[in-house]
Design a protein around this motif. Structure first.
Motif, PDB file in Angstrom:
ATOM      1  N   ARG A 154       6.693  -0.329  14.876  1.00  0.00           N
ATOM      2  CA  ARG A 154       5.634   0.324  14.431  1.00  0.00           C
ATOM      3  C   ARG A 154       5.843   2.017  14.554  1.00  0.00           C
ATOM      4  O   ARG A 154       6.204   2.189  15.847  1.00  0.00           O
ATOM      5  N   PHE A 155       5.831   2.758  13.630  1.00  0.00           N
ATOM      6  CA  PHE A 155       5.888   4.095  13.753  1.00  0.00           C
ATOM      7  C   PHE A 155       4.661   4.908  13.130  1.00  0.00           C
ATOM      8  O   PHE A 155       4.336   4.261  12.353  1.00  0.00           O
ATOM      9  N   SER A 156       4.756   6.169  13.776  1.00  0.00           N
ATOM     10  CA  SER A 156       3.678   7.069  13.141  1.00  0.00           C
ATOM     11  C   SER A 156       4.308   8.237  12.391  1.00  0.00           C
ATOM     12  O   SER A 156       5.421   8.997  12.950  1.00  0.00           O
ATOM     13  N   PHE A 157       3.933   8.612  11.154  1.00  0.00           N
ATOM     14  CA  PHE A 157       4.696   9.514  10.281  1.00  0.00           C
ATOM     15  C   PHE A 157       3.709  10.993  10.180  1.00  0.00           C
ATOM     16  O   PHE A 157       2.603  10.825  10.016  1.00  0.00           O
ATOM     17  N   ASN A 158       4.335  12.075  10.252  1.00  0.00           N
ATOM     18  CA  ASN A 158       3.710  13.378  10.117  1.00  0.00           C
ATOM     19  C   ASN A 158       4.800  14.027   9.132  1.00  0.00           C
ATOM     20  O   ASN A 158       6.065  14.128   9.350  1.00  0.00           O
ATOM     21  N   GLY A 159       4.278  14.487   8.176  1.00  0.00           N
ATOM     22  CA  GLY A 159       5.235  15.215   7.144  1.00  0.00           C
ATOM     23  C   GLY A 159       4.552  16.169   6.219  1.00  0.00           C
ATOM     24  O   GLY A 159       3.309  16.464   6.183  1.00  0.00           O
TER      25      GLY A 159
ATOM     26  N   GLY B 232      -0.089  17.070  -0.065  1.00  0.00           N
ATOM     27  CA  GLY B 232       1.114  18.033   0.235  1.00  0.00           C
ATOM     28  C   GLY B 232       1.419  17.941   1.947  1.00  0.00           C
ATOM     29  O   GLY B 232       2.470  18.624   2.406  1.00  0.00           O
ATOM     30  N   GLU B 233       0.847  17.079   2.502  1.00  0.00           N
ATOM     31  CA  GLU B 233       0.953  16.730   3.920  1.00  0.00           C
ATOM     32  C   GLU B 233       0.571  15.400   4.176  1.00  0.00           C
ATOM     33  O   GLU B 233      -0.583  14.807   3.500  1.00  0.00           O
ATOM     34  N   ILE B 234       1.034  14.954   5.316  1.00  0.00           N
ATOM     35  CA  ILE B 234       0.565  13.514   5.683  1.00  0.00           C
ATOM     36  C   ILE B 234       0.544  13.589   7.275  1.00  0.00           C
ATOM     37  O   ILE B 234       1.332  14.215   7.943  1.00  0.00           O
ATOM     38  N   HIS B 235      -0.489  13.084   8.031  1.00  0.00           N
ATOM     39  CA  HIS B 235      -0.522  13.322   9.365  1.00  0.00           C
ATOM     40  C   HIS B 235      -0.950  11.578  10.033  1.00  0.00           C
ATOM     41  O   HIS B 235      -1.666  10.880   9.633  1.00  0.00           O
ATOM     42  N   ASP B 236      -0.069  11.173  11.159  1.00  0.00           N
ATOM     43  CA  ASP B 236      -0.392  10.130  11.732  1.00  0.00           C
ATOM     44  C   ASP B 236      -0.612   8.758  10.844  1.00  0.00           C
ATOM     45  O   ASP B 236      -1.514   7.965  11.083  1.00  0.00           O
TER      46      ASP B 236
ATOM     47  N   SER C 148       0.781  -1.296   0.061  1.00  0.00           N
ATOM     48  CA  SER C 148       0.009   0.061   0.082  1.00  0.00           C
ATOM     49  C   SER C 148       0.696   1.237  -0.073  1.00  0.00           C
ATOM     50  O   SER C 148       0.331   2.482  -0.108  1.00  0.00           O
ATOM     51  N   PHE C 149       2.227   1.336   0.110  1.00  0.00           N
ATOM     52  CA  PHE C 149       3.118   2.309   0.314  1.00  0.00           C
ATOM     53  C   PHE C 149       2.910   3.482  -1.117  1.00  0.00           C
ATOM     54  O   PHE C 149       2.719   4.561  -0.761  1.00  0.00           O
ATOM     55  N   GLU C 150       2.945   2.746  -2.273  1.00  0.00           N
ATOM     56  CA  GLU C 150       2.934   3.631  -3.538  1.00  0.00           C
ATOM     57  C   GLU C 150       1.736   4.426  -3.460  1.00  0.00           C
ATOM     58  O   GLU C 150       1.694   5.519  -3.643  1.00  0.00           O
ATOM     59  N   ASP C 151       0.578   3.849  -3.028  1.00  0.00           N
ATOM     60  CA  ASP C 151      -0.803   4.647  -2.981  1.00  0.00           C
ATOM     61  C   ASP C 151      -0.713   5.737  -1.951  1.00  0.00           C
ATOM     62  O   ASP C 151      -1.262   7.023  -2.033  1.00  0.00           O
ATOM     63  N   ILE C 152       0.141   5.239  -0.882  1.00  0.00           N
ATOM     64  CA  ILE C 152       0.053   6.392   0.368  1.00  0.00           C
ATOM     65  C   ILE C 152       0.800   7.348   0.003  1.00  0.00           C
ATOM     66  O   ILE C 152       0.409   8.697   0.291  1.00  0.00           O
ATOM     67  N   PHE C 153       1.959   7.329  -0.729  1.00  0.00           N
ATOM     68  CA  PHE C 153       2.999   8.214  -1.134  1.00  0.00           C
ATOM     69  C   PHE C 153       2.483   9.224  -2.326  1.00  0.00           C
ATOM     70  O   PHE C 153       2.698  10.385  -1.954  1.00  0.00           O
TER      71      PHE C 153
END
Length: 882
Positions: free
Chosen positions: A130-135, A112-116, A100-105
């Motif tokens: 397990r990590f949570s990403f914000n960017g 323009g941004e991503i949360h949790d 599912s990474f490609e769809d998420i990226f």
């Protein structure tokens, strides 16, 4: 100013301007140097902040490649910067998230941004974290994608904490649900079903079962998902041979290609992981150790089934579950003990009131409770072949009664019942071929376990009591003893009824043979009255003896049966012996000793002497009860007055003599017939010679009429003594009836009788003797005509024919006075009649003819108000019943 001077001035001015600009440049350079220094210092601060921030930071290009990662990021995953920079971020996440990474990226770049956004990443040591990403996306001056700025936070512990909290909540709901359900019932089966359903759902496994210990046997009581093959391995174990993987609490995991560990028969089902949860209750009383009740077994095809938290939760609730099971087990034992006592009392009270064998069997089958495991009950009685039983009657689990052979017992099984007279238990009928069920309705019931108890009377097996269950069952010893006691009661009742039936049969045979012998009428009547009195069912009473206390109690009905108050009886064994006839006392003492110290069964016949000097013969049967050490502690028995039965044995000899007299009567009839023919000839001659004497001629005619009647009676006697063998051919029964109706039509019209018929068309042809069946119909019409001679209402005869399954049926009905129910069987007896001038042989001959056709004839009330004779003849050709 000339041109040259202007150039100089201009030059100076320009030089001044240049100098000014140089100064500005120098100032700018200094400012730029200052700003560069400030920028360098700021970059150094940001670099130090970037490197030393506790949060992991990474930056990716538009292709998802890592272009920067800080120390915290590298430390979290255990990599060096050289191992990370330039590689795709997807290389560091688990396969589950790679898909599912490609769809998420793509979504990240678009938004323009991503949360949790959570990813499960792979550390260099292989561990999953397990990590949570914000960017956010960083764009260049032209607004194009330049790079990402992402911070990641380790949420492994948070997830673990949430997982623990979620599991604790699920466990609490599981505990509340299972405890609330089992508290709604005391029934052991219902509690076990609830427990297994809830436990199986809680850990989400494919296979499960609850094993309980019963009398040194561990039984698979309740199960889910187990195939018949698997159940056959797990059905029961002796306590001493319970395998460790079942008895010990814990988990076991084994790959299918590995040896040892999980047993092979479980691995054949694909099982790779299993746990066993011990069920035990706290120690109490003199027992210092916890009492083991059994185990819950859970298994799954997945190698990774069962978490540590699930196992610990099951172990935490196991003690409460065990207590609930133990309470239900105690409640069931108490309930079943009460049911056993009440059932024995009810059945005993019911069967001693029955004189008919079939009624006794129905009473037993109706009242044996399912609560003791009797889903189906059958009774076999021995037929003509020695040792071969025939299923006489059976109650199916749905309550239906069948009266046909339902299963076959092998010779090895019969040996236990007939020769050894022992109880047999079969835990799995599918695996044990000694009892072979062959009727469709029996197979469809899917009966599983079996208990067989021989019915023993006078040291001989007269039948078998069969108990069958739908679910696999290990019969409790108390229930086995109950069925043994019940079998003893049934055997006594059956033997008494058979004795009564045999005696009654002899009496009827005697009565049939001598009814028409006038000179023996008084003797026969007295003999018949004595026989009827002697043939009443033997009366019976109960007694029990507490051997340790030497206290004997006898039931009140014994006082009534023996008409004795037993005022001198002191309630001891020795006191009871005082009533035994002195000549039989040694036999009784030997029989009691043999029962107490050898076979446990008392079966003895002896005489007793009552206070008024009367002697009676009794038959005593009893069973000895032993304690855990095998020491006799109690004896329960019955005493039966068989004085009359002994008397009947003497009368049987007299009956045989009477039968011989019947044969003599037949011979006398032959000898009377020949002189009677001579008398008729002489009367004819006298009449011829004295024609002119009118009075003599009338007297001779009366004499000839009398001899004619005697000849007719003798002919009927001889016809009954010499039955005709039917000549069997395929015939149309309706045509035979029509011929009989045609022959009778004129006489019926003359007698004012209306004749109606309803003959069903297309009746199948049957094998029969046309003339003999015509004779039966004519005889029934003649009897009906005579029955309506003096009735004032309309006289009517109705004859019908029809097909009922495998038989052709003929009905002859009349509007006469009918036949009383208590005479309907006797009218078929030879020489029994209430008609003036009747011989009492006609209906006897009719019954014999119908029996020779393998059929039956019976009497009921007709809709016309009189009698209805019903004849049933099988369509299929059968052997004569003569």
């Amino acid at each position: 100013m000339n041109h040259k001077e202007k150039s100089r001035e201009q030059l100076i001015k320009e030089l001044a301007e240049l100098h000014k600009k140089i100064a500005l440049v120098e100032a700018s350079e200094k400012e730029l140097e200052r700003k560069n220094t400030e920028l360098s210092e700021r970059e150094e601060r940001y670099r130090l902040l970037f490197e030393n921030t506790p949060s992991g930071y990474q930056s990716m290009n538009e292709h998802g490649q890592i272009i920067e990662a800080n120390t915290a990021w590298l430390n979290l995953l255990g990599y060096s910067k050289s191992e990370v920079i330039g590689r795709r971020f997807a290389d560091f996440i688990t396969k589950e998230y790679q898909e599912s990474f490609e769809d998420i990226f793509l979504g990240f770049k678009k938004a323009g941004e991503i949360h949790d956004q959570e990813f499960e990443m792979i550390r260099k040591d292989g561990a999953h974290v397990r990590f949570s990403f914000n960017g956010k996306i960083h764009l260049d001056a032209s607004g194009k994608f330049k790079q990402t700025h992402c911070f990641l936070h380790d949420v492994t512990e948070l997830k673990r904490t949430r997982k623990v909290m979620d599991f604790q909540k699920a466990e609490q709901m599981f505990r509340e649900r299972i405890l609330s359900k089992i508290l709604n019932t005391f029934d052991l089966d219902e509690r076990l079903e609830t427990i297994l359903d809830e436990v199986t759902a809680f850990v989400n496994v494919e296979f499960s079962g609850i094993f309980l210990e019963k009398q040194e046997i561990v039984i698979l009581h309740t199960y889910r998902g187990l195939s018949p093959r698997l159940r056959s391995h797990l059905l029961y174990f002796p306590v001493s041979k319970v395998p460790d993987w079942l008895r010990k609490s814990g988990i076991l995991r084994t790959k299918l290609d590995q040896e040892d560990g999980i047993p092979d028969f479980l691995k054949k089902e694909g099982i790779q992981s299993m746990i066993s949860i011990t069920l035990s209750i706290p120690a109490s009383g003199d027992n210092p150790a916890d009492e083991w009740l059994g185990n819950i077994l859970l298994a799954d095809r997945s190698y990774d089934a069962f978490t540590k938290m699930e196992i610990e939760a099951l172990q935490r609730i196991s003690s409460q579950v065990a207590l609930a099971i133990d309470h239900s087990r105690i409640y069931r034992q108490a309930t079943q003990r009460l049911i056993r006592l009440e059932t024995l009392h009810e059945i005993d009270r019911a069967i001693i009131q029955q004189l008919n064998l079939k009624d006794i069997l129905h009473v037993v089958l109706d009242r044996v409770p399912k609560e003791l495991g009797a889903d189906a009950v059958a009774i076999s009685l021995m037929d003509g072949e020695p040792g071969r039983p025939e299923v006489f009657i059976m109650r199916l689990p749905n309550g239906t009664m069948i009266e046909k052979k339902a299963f076959i017992l092998t010779e090895s099984l019969l040996h236990w019942f007939v020769e050894r007279k022992e109880t047999v238990i079969i835990y799995d009928l599918a695996e044990d071929p000694r009892l072979q069920m062959h009727h469709e309705e029996i197979r469809s019931q899917r009966l599983s376990s079996y208990l067989g108890v021989p019915l023993v009377a006078k040291e001989k097996t007269i039948g078998i009591l069969h108990i069958l269950t739908r679910e696999p069952m290990m019969f409790q010893e108390e229930n086995v003893n109950f069925f043994r006691t019940l079998a003893g009661q049934v055997a006594i009742a059956i033997e008494n009824v058979r004795l009564y039936g045999e005696e009654r049969h002899h009496a009827k045979e005697l009565e049939k043979k001598v009814t028409d012998l006038k000179d023996m009428a008084i003797t026969l009547e007295k003999s018949r009255e004595r026989l009827i009195e002697a043939h009443r069912i033997a009366r019976m009473g109960n007694w029990n003896w507490d051997i340790l206390e030497n206290r004997m109690q006898i039931s009140e009905d014994i006082f009534d049966h023996f008409d004795e108050k037993f005022e001198n009886f002191d309630g001891t064994y020795e006191g009871a012996l005082n009533y035994v006839h002195p000549e039989d006392r040694k036999l009784v003492e030997m029989s009691f000793n043999e029962a107490l110290y050898d076979n446990g069964i008392l079966d003895v016949q002896h005489r007793i002497v009552l206070a008024d000097g009367r002697e009676m013969t009794v038959h005593q049967r009893a069973r000895v009860l032993l304690d855990d050490t095998g020491k006799p502690i109690k004896m329960n028995g019955t005493v039966q007055d068989i004085t009359k039965s002994k008397e009947l044995e003497r009368l049987a000899i007299q009956q045989e003599k009477m039968i011989s007299l019947g044969r003599v009567a037949s011979g006398i009839a032959h000898k009377i017939r020949n002189p009677l023919s001579g008398i008729n000839i002489i009367l004819d001659a006298v009449k011829e010679n004295l024609k002119e004497v009118e009075e003599v001629e009338e007297l001779i005619d009366e004499a000839k009429a009398a001899t004619g009647k005697i000849s007719a009676v003798i002919k009927k006697v001889l016809d009954f003594a010499r039955p005709v063998t039917p000549r069997m051919n395929l015939i149309d029964i309706n045509e035979t009836i029509r011929v009989a109706l045609s022959s009778s039509e004129a006489d019926l019209q003359q007698s004012g009788i209306v004749l109606e018929s309803d003959l069903e068309s297309d009746l199948p042809e049957i094998y029969a003797d046309r003339q003999l069946l015509e004779q039966v119909v004519l005889n029934l019409i003649s009897n009906a005509t005579e029955a309506m001679e003096e009735i004032p209402v309309e006289k009517k005869i109705f004859i019908a024919s029809c097909k009922e399954r495998t038989h052709v049926v003929i009905k002859v009905c009349d509007s006469g006075h009918g036949i009383y129910p208590d005479e309907r069987e006797r009218v078929f007896e030879p020489f029994y009649t209430k008609k003036r001038g009747g011989s009492g042989i006609g209906l006897s001959i009719c019954r014999r003819i119908i029996q020779d056709h393998a059929g039956t004839i019976s009497i009921n009330d007709s809709d016309l108000g009189g009698a209805e004779f019903t004849i049933r003849i099988p369509i299929e050709r059968r052997t004569f019943n003569r």
